[in-house]
Every structure is written in structure tokens, then in C-alpha cells.
Design an enzyme around this catalytic site. Structure first.
Site, PDB file in Angstrom:
ATOM      1  N   GLU A  46      -6.405  11.131   8.180  1.00 54.78           N
ATOM      2  CA  GLU A  46      -5.868  11.697   9.140  1.00 54.78           C
ATOM      3  C   GLU A  46      -5.042  12.991   8.957  1.00 54.78           C
ATOM      4  O   GLU A  46      -4.597  13.190   7.523  1.00 54.78           O
ATOM      5  CB  GLU A  46      -5.039  11.062  10.183  1.00 54.78           C
ATOM      6  CG  GLU A  46      -5.634   9.882  10.984  1.00 54.78           C
ATOM      7  CD  GLU A  46      -4.636   9.283  12.089  1.00 54.78           C
ATOM      8  OE1 GLU A  46      -3.691   9.980  12.167  1.00 54.78           O
ATOM      9  OE2 GLU A  46      -5.206   8.462  12.801  1.00 54.78           O
TER      10      GLU A  46
ATOM     11  N   HIS B 128       1.222  12.549   4.719  1.00 57.76           N
ATOM     12  CA  HIS B 128       0.106  13.733   4.742  1.00 57.76           C
ATOM     13  C   HIS B 128       0.699  14.908   3.534  1.00 57.76           C
ATOM     14  O   HIS B 128       0.003  16.000   3.823  1.00 57.76           O
ATOM     15  CB  HIS B 128       0.482  14.407   6.250  1.00 57.76           C
ATOM     16  CG  HIS B 128      -0.132  13.274   7.256  1.00 57.76           C
ATOM     17  ND1 HIS B 128      -1.134  12.503   7.139  1.00 57.76           N
ATOM     18  CD2 HIS B 128       0.694  12.962   8.469  1.00 57.76           C
ATOM     19  CE1 HIS B 128      -1.270  11.929   8.069  1.00 57.76           C
ATOM     20  NE2 HIS B 128       0.023  11.993   9.034  1.00 57.76           N
TER      21      HIS B 128
ATOM     22  N   ASP C 131       4.523   1.244   4.820  1.00 62.94           N
ATOM     23  CA  ASP C 131       5.642   2.141   5.204  1.00 62.94           C
ATOM     24  C   ASP C 131       6.650   2.406   4.184  1.00 62.94           C
ATOM     25  O   ASP C 131       6.977   1.268   3.522  1.00 62.94           O
ATOM     26  CB  ASP C 131       6.064   2.300   6.509  1.00 62.94           C
ATOM     27  CG  ASP C 131       6.451   3.393   7.171  1.00 62.94           C
ATOM     28  OD1 ASP C 131       5.870   4.046   8.053  1.00 62.94           O
ATOM     29  OD2 ASP C 131       7.286   3.952   6.872  1.00 62.94           O
TER      30      ASP C 131
ATOM     31  N   GLY D 166       4.765   4.524  11.499  1.00 68.35           N
ATOM     32  CA  GLY D 166       5.552   5.396  12.635  1.00 68.35           C
ATOM     33  C   GLY D 166       6.945   5.053  12.809  1.00 68.35           C
ATOM     34  O   GLY D 166       7.414   3.936  12.447  1.00 68.35           O
TER      35      GLY D 166
ATOM     36  N   ASP E 258      -2.525   7.578   7.383  1.00 67.92           N
ATOM     37  CA  ASP E 258      -1.672   8.163   8.377  1.00 67.92           C
ATOM     38  C   ASP E 258      -0.237   8.285   7.911  1.00 67.92           C
ATOM     39  O   ASP E 258       0.919   8.126   8.815  1.00 67.92           O
ATOM     40  CB  ASP E 258      -1.952   7.793   9.795  1.00 67.92           C
ATOM     41  CG  ASP E 258      -1.252   8.690  10.758  1.00 67.92           C
ATOM     42  OD1 ASP E 258      -0.918   9.797  10.615  1.00 67.92           O
ATOM     43  OD2 ASP E 258      -0.886   8.029  12.058  1.00 67.92           O
TER      44      ASP E 258
ATOM     45  N   ASP F 233       5.702   2.711  -1.329  1.00 68.12           N
ATOM     46  CA  ASP F 233       5.576   4.358  -1.252  1.00 68.12           C
ATOM     47  C   ASP F 233       4.157   4.862  -1.503  1.00 68.12           C
ATOM     48  O   ASP F 233       3.606   4.462  -2.568  1.00 68.12           O
ATOM     49  CB  ASP F 233       6.649   4.931  -2.200  1.00 68.12           C
ATOM     50  CG  ASP F 233       6.481   6.342  -2.320  1.00 68.12           C
ATOM     51  OD1 ASP F 233       5.524   7.221  -1.684  1.00 68.12           O
ATOM     52  OD2 ASP F 233       7.167   7.106  -3.191  1.00 68.12           O
TER      53      ASP F 233
ATOM     54  N   GLU G 153      -3.323   0.381   7.371  1.00 66.85           N
ATOM     55  CA  GLU G 153      -3.024   1.722   8.046  1.00 66.85           C
ATOM     56  C   GLU G 153      -1.687   1.886   7.226  1.00 66.85           C
ATOM     57  O   GLU G 153      -0.489   1.575   7.072  1.00 66.85           O
ATOM     58  CB  GLU G 153      -2.605   1.940   9.413  1.00 66.85           C
ATOM     59  CG  GLU G 153      -2.423   3.343   9.872  1.00 66.85           C
ATOM     60  CD  GLU G 153      -2.419   3.782  11.072  1.00 66.85           C
ATOM     61  OE1 GLU G 153      -2.745   2.838  11.843  1.00 66.85           O
ATOM     62  OE2 GLU G 153      -2.514   4.840  11.452  1.00 66.85           O
TER      63      GLU G 153
HETATM   64  C1  LIG Z   1       2.693   9.864  11.776  1.00 67.61           C
HETATM   65  S1  LIG Z   1       3.586   8.550  11.205  1.00 67.61           S
HETATM   66  C2  LIG Z   1       2.698   7.309  11.582  1.00 67.61           C
HETATM   67  C3  LIG Z   1       2.075   7.146  12.954  1.00 67.61           C
HETATM   68  C4  LIG Z   1       1.143   5.931  13.127  1.00 67.61           C
HETATM   69  N1  LIG Z   1       0.414   5.687  12.132  1.00 67.61           N
HETATM   70  C5  LIG Z   1       0.587   5.997  14.395  1.00 67.61           C
HETATM   71  O1  LIG Z   1      -0.616   6.404  14.533  1.00 67.61           O
HETATM   72  O2  LIG Z   1       0.998   5.622  15.390  1.00 67.61           O
HETATM   73  C6  LIG Z   1       3.863   8.700   9.394  1.00 67.61           C
HETATM   74  C7  LIG Z   1       4.739   7.521   8.837  1.00 67.61           C
HETATM   75  O3  LIG Z   1       4.444   7.634   7.606  1.00 67.61           O
HETATM   76  C8  LIG Z   1       5.598   7.059   6.992  1.00 67.61           C
HETATM   77  N2  LIG Z   1       5.869   7.491   5.428  1.00 67.61           N
HETATM   78  C9  LIG Z   1       6.147   8.890   5.178  1.00 67.61           C
HETATM   79  N3  LIG Z   1       6.022   9.056   3.679  1.00 67.61           N
HETATM   80  C10 LIG Z   1       5.652   7.998   3.385  1.00 67.61           C
HETATM   81  C11 LIG Z   1       5.323   7.556   2.083  1.00 67.61           C
HETATM   82  N4  LIG Z   1       5.397   8.196   0.803  1.00 67.61           N
HETATM   83  N5  LIG Z   1       4.700   6.389   1.923  1.00 67.61           N
HETATM   84  C12 LIG Z   1       4.554   5.493   3.141  1.00 67.61           C
HETATM   85  N6  LIG Z   1       4.813   5.639   4.166  1.00 67.61           N
HETATM   86  C13 LIG Z   1       5.412   6.983   4.479  1.00 67.61           C
HETATM   87  C14 LIG Z   1       6.805   7.432   7.853  1.00 67.61           C
HETATM   88  O4  LIG Z   1       7.835   6.608   7.607  1.00 67.61           O
HETATM   89  C15 LIG Z   1       6.261   7.161   9.125  1.00 67.61           C
HETATM   90  O5  LIG Z   1       6.410   6.093   9.580  1.00 67.61           O
END
Ligand SMILES: C[S@@+](CC[C@H](N)C(=O)[O-])C[C@H]1O[C@@H](n2cnc3c(N)ncnc32)[C@H](O)[C@@H]1O
Length: 393
Positions: free
Chosen positions: A302, A277, A233, A206, A274, A251, A202
Site C-alpha cells: 500500500e 511506508h 507492528d 495502526g 501497510d 520491526d 498485515e
Molecule cells: C498506516 S498505519 C496501519 C493502518 C492499518 N493497517 C489500517 O489499515 O488500519 C501504520 C502502522 O505501521 C506501524 N509501523 C511503523 N513503522 C513500523 C516498522 N518499522 N515496523 C512495523 N510496523 C511499523 C505503525 O506503528 C502503525 O501502527
């Protein structure tokens, strides 16, 4: 280098569907105490929230031939279930089970109901009875607490986990009843994978920068009882690492890093995006990681709503353009039907044309199926041009 913990858990997972002889080979190799220790760790993770207000120590006695090894679990409402030293425990409930039956409960098929494979006794020692009276405990109160605690441990000794929506709430994920209503879609599409030793990735753990997060990874770990769960993440969340759960840092907008990660940890049966986005990230991640989804696997995206949010790089009108997540899905819909395109003779299909076999799009979430997209509706020579050349209307 082989990670010893991961190696052991993978062997336990495989043996969960194996014969008595295969389980015995594993037990002889690793020894009963290590075997029970690894399974106890899994049980502690799987236990639901305890209901008993009075703390209860439950002994789990695991037997293998004439050998036995006992773990004691302390169960009390408002606290996580923990393993305690046998010497410092006051055991009120004892569960006895063979090593093979316990392994099958945890890593065997989830759809086989298991009963009659363990014994349970309420075990106050005589001196404890006297102690009971002295402390004015009511025996029925204690027995009720012991029953509740035993239920908690037996629920932990099971592949069954209840409804995904409940797991989402339990672990704090926003996949259910928190603006999103995704879990019934997940149940529908993930059910065929539940009993398999899947690798799930995934993107997006989060919790963001300061908060460790990881609710959905724990939810997947409980749901896929034979699965290895990976999260990716932007922030380092490796403090979440435990058996069957690995938090990776990277990233999702960097294709090179994604490929390196997938080369090391993939291929995956299921990938879920997820993450940020951001629409360009959704495209980048899909293009980099779809090749690392196994044939027969799924890629999930998502929060498709950002296809219409300009601050996420989406389209501002009601029609999602090609660079958005919805634009990607529209293009995949064409790819599924590439056989019907009037392409030049001999043009080779690209990866998505030859491997996207299905698309399921719901409000804000999509499931892309990977397989062999090889069904031929019509021979190429029957395309419109050919009919025209033959003078057909
Ligand atoms: C909506 S949360 C994920 C929630 C989790 N999947 C859940 O269902 O509980 C989004 C996550 O994406 C990470 N994120 C944001 N930009 C990102 C990137 N460019 N690459 C990887 N992760 C990223 C954020 O740090 C955050 O932890």
C-alpha cells in the site's frame, strides 16, 4: 505448544465445510457447551451495530440430538453486543438452530445463501405481557425492537459481511474514503480467497504508540470468515489478541526478525505491507517475507506514493529509482519476463523470477501474485543472438 483456543477454532473452521459425521465427531469430542461458547464468541464479533434503541435479549438455542445449549445476547443501539447470563436475562426473541447448521452458517462457504435452517419466535411470557401494560410499552414498539435485535444476531450468524468499504468504515480503517480508495481493488483480488481457511499477515496495525488500533485486522477477520489474521507492528498491540486475530511485535526493517516471525506463524496466503511506508522497509519486508507467501498467494504493498517522497527515502523527481517501492515493482515486471532475457546458458532464475506470476498496479497500491512462473514463450535458442547467428534479420 498448541494454543488450545487456536486449535479449537481451526477445528471448527475445518468442520464448517465437513460432513454431518465430521461435525458430530467434533461435537462429541469438545462437547456442546464449549462448541456453542466458541461460536457465540464469533457471532458477537460478527454482529453489525444494533439498530434497536430498546435493549433486547435474544436467546440462541443450539441443539445437537436431544441436547441443547442456550446463549443469550444483549442487543442495544450504541453498545457492543454482549453475552449475558440466562438467569439475569429477559428474553424477547428466541432463535433455535442445530449445531451443524450454525457451524455451517459461520464457517461454511460464504456464497451459499442460508435460509430455512432456523426458527425464531417472539417470546414474551404471560407475566411479561402484564408487565408490559404496566410499563405502558407499546407492543409494536417492542416487536420492532425485537425484530431489529434478531436481525443483528442473525447477521452475526452469517459468513456474509457486506461490502468491504462498509467494513472499513465500521471498524475505522483508512482503506476506504479516507484519502485512500483501496477496498474495490481488495475485493477484486481477495474474492477468490474469501471462503478459504487463509492465513493473512498485515504489516502495520495502526493506532501508533498510544492507541491500540487494529481496525483493518478486524475488517480482515470479518471478511475472511475462515481466516486466521496476524498483524505486525513496531509497538506491542497484543491487547488486541482474540480468537482468529494475533497482534505480533516486530520491526519490518529487521529481516532476521521478519524471518523468525514467518517461520513461527507462516506461511501466509496473503501479506499486506501497510507499515512505515519507508522505501527501504518496503524492500526489506518484501525480500524477507515473499518466500513465506504460499504458491497461489498474494503480496500487497500500500501507499506507493512514498516512492516519490524524499522524506520516506523516495525519489524526488517523477521517475522512481530502483531503491523505491515503485522501483521494486518495475524490477518485478522484468522478473515476470525473465524467460525472454538473453541470459547466459544455464543461469538459474532467482526466487522472484521463478515465482512472480502477475503484477497489478493501481494508484498507490500493488498486488503481486505468487505462483510458478514457468511459461516458455520461445526456446532459449530462438533468442535474438541465435537468430543473428543463423543469419536471420
Ligand atoms: C498506516 S498505519 C496501519 C493502518 C492499518 N493497517 C489500517 O489499515 O488500519 C501504520 C502502522 O505501521 C506501524 N509501523 C511503523 N513503522 C513500523 C516498522 N518499522 N515496523 C512495523 N510496523 C511499523 C505503525 O506503528 C502503525 O501502527
Amino acid at each position: 505448544m498448541v494454543d488450545v483456543r487456536t486449535d479449537l477454532i481451526q477445528r471448527l473452521i475445518r468442520a464448517g465445510t465437513g460432513s454431518d459425521e465430521e461435525i458430530a465427531v467434533l461435537l462429541d469430542d469438545v462437547g456442546l457447551p464449549r462448541f456453542v461458547q466458541a461460536l457465540t464468541e464469533e457471532i458477537v464479533f460478527r454482529c453489525p451495530e444494533p439498530a434497536n434503541t430498546m435493549p433486547i435479549d435474544v436467546a440462541l438455542e443450539v441443539t445437537y440430538g436431544k441436547e441443547s445449549h442456550t446463549s443469550v445476547l444483549r442487543v442495544a443501539q450504541g453498545a457492543a453486543v454482549t453475552v449475558v447470563e440466562e438467569e439475569s436475562a429477559t428474553v424477547w426473541s428466541k432463535i433455535g438452530i442445530s449445531a451443524a447448521d450454525l457451524l455451517r452458517r459461520l464457517f461454511g462457504p460464504a456464497d451459499s445463501r442460508r435460509t430455512g435452517d432456523f426458527h425464531n419466535s417472539f417470546v414474551p411470557a404471560p407475566e411479561d405481557r402484564a408487565q408490559l401494560q404496566a410499563m405502558y410499552f407499546k407492543l409494536d414498539t417492542l416487536m420492532r425492537a425485537a425484530a431489529q435485535a434478531t436481525h443483528t444476531v442473525m447477521s452475526g450468524c452469517s459468513a456474509r459481511c457486506g461490502e468491504l468499504g462498509n467494513l472499513s468504515i465500521r471498524y475505522g480503517s483508512d482503506k476506504w474514503a479516507s484519502f485512500h480508495w483501496y477496498t474495490p481493488h481488495y475485493e477484486r483480488h481477495f474474492a477468490p480467497y474469501r471462503d478459504r481457511p487463509v492465513r493473512v499477515l498485515e504489516i502495520g496495525i495502526g493506532g501508533y504508540e498510544d492507541d491500540l488500533g487494529g481496525p483493518s485486522l478486524k475488517m480482515w477477520k470479518r471478511y475472511f470468515h475462515r481466516g486466521l489474521i496476524f498483524g505486525l507492528d513496531l509497538y506491542d498491540k497484543s491487547a488486541l489478541n482474540e480468537t482468529r486475530l494475533t497482534a505480533l511485535t516486530g520491526d519490518q526493517g529487521d529481516p532476521g526478525a521478519l524471518v523468525a516471525m514467518a517461520e513461527e506463524h507462516g506461511p501466509f496466503d496473503i501479506i499486506i505491507d501497510d507499515g512505515s511506508h519507508m522505501n527501504d522497509h518496503v524492500h526489506t519486508s518484501f525480500r524477507a517475507l515473499f518466500p513465506y507467501v504460499r504458491t497461489g498467494g498474494l503480496y500487497v504493498v500500500e501507499d506507493l506514493q512514498t516512492a516519490y517522497f524524499s522524506d520516506f527515502g523516495g525519489s524526488s523527481g517523477g521517475v522512481a529509482e530502483p531503491h523505491t517501492s515503485i522501483g521494486l515493482l518495475k524490477a518485478l515486471l522484468d522478473d515476470v519476463h525473465f524467460q525472454e532475457h538473453a541470459t547466459e546458458d544455464g543461469a538459474e532464475p532467482n526466487l522472484t523470477q521463478s515465482t512472480v506470476t502477475g503484477l497489478h498496479v493501481y494508484h498507490n497500491i500493488a498486488f503481486v501474485e505468487k505462483g510458478v512462473n514457468g511459461e516458455d514463450t520461445l526456446p532459449a535458442w530462438m533468442h535474438a543472438d541465435a537468430w543473428e547467428a543463423l543469419g536471420a534479420k
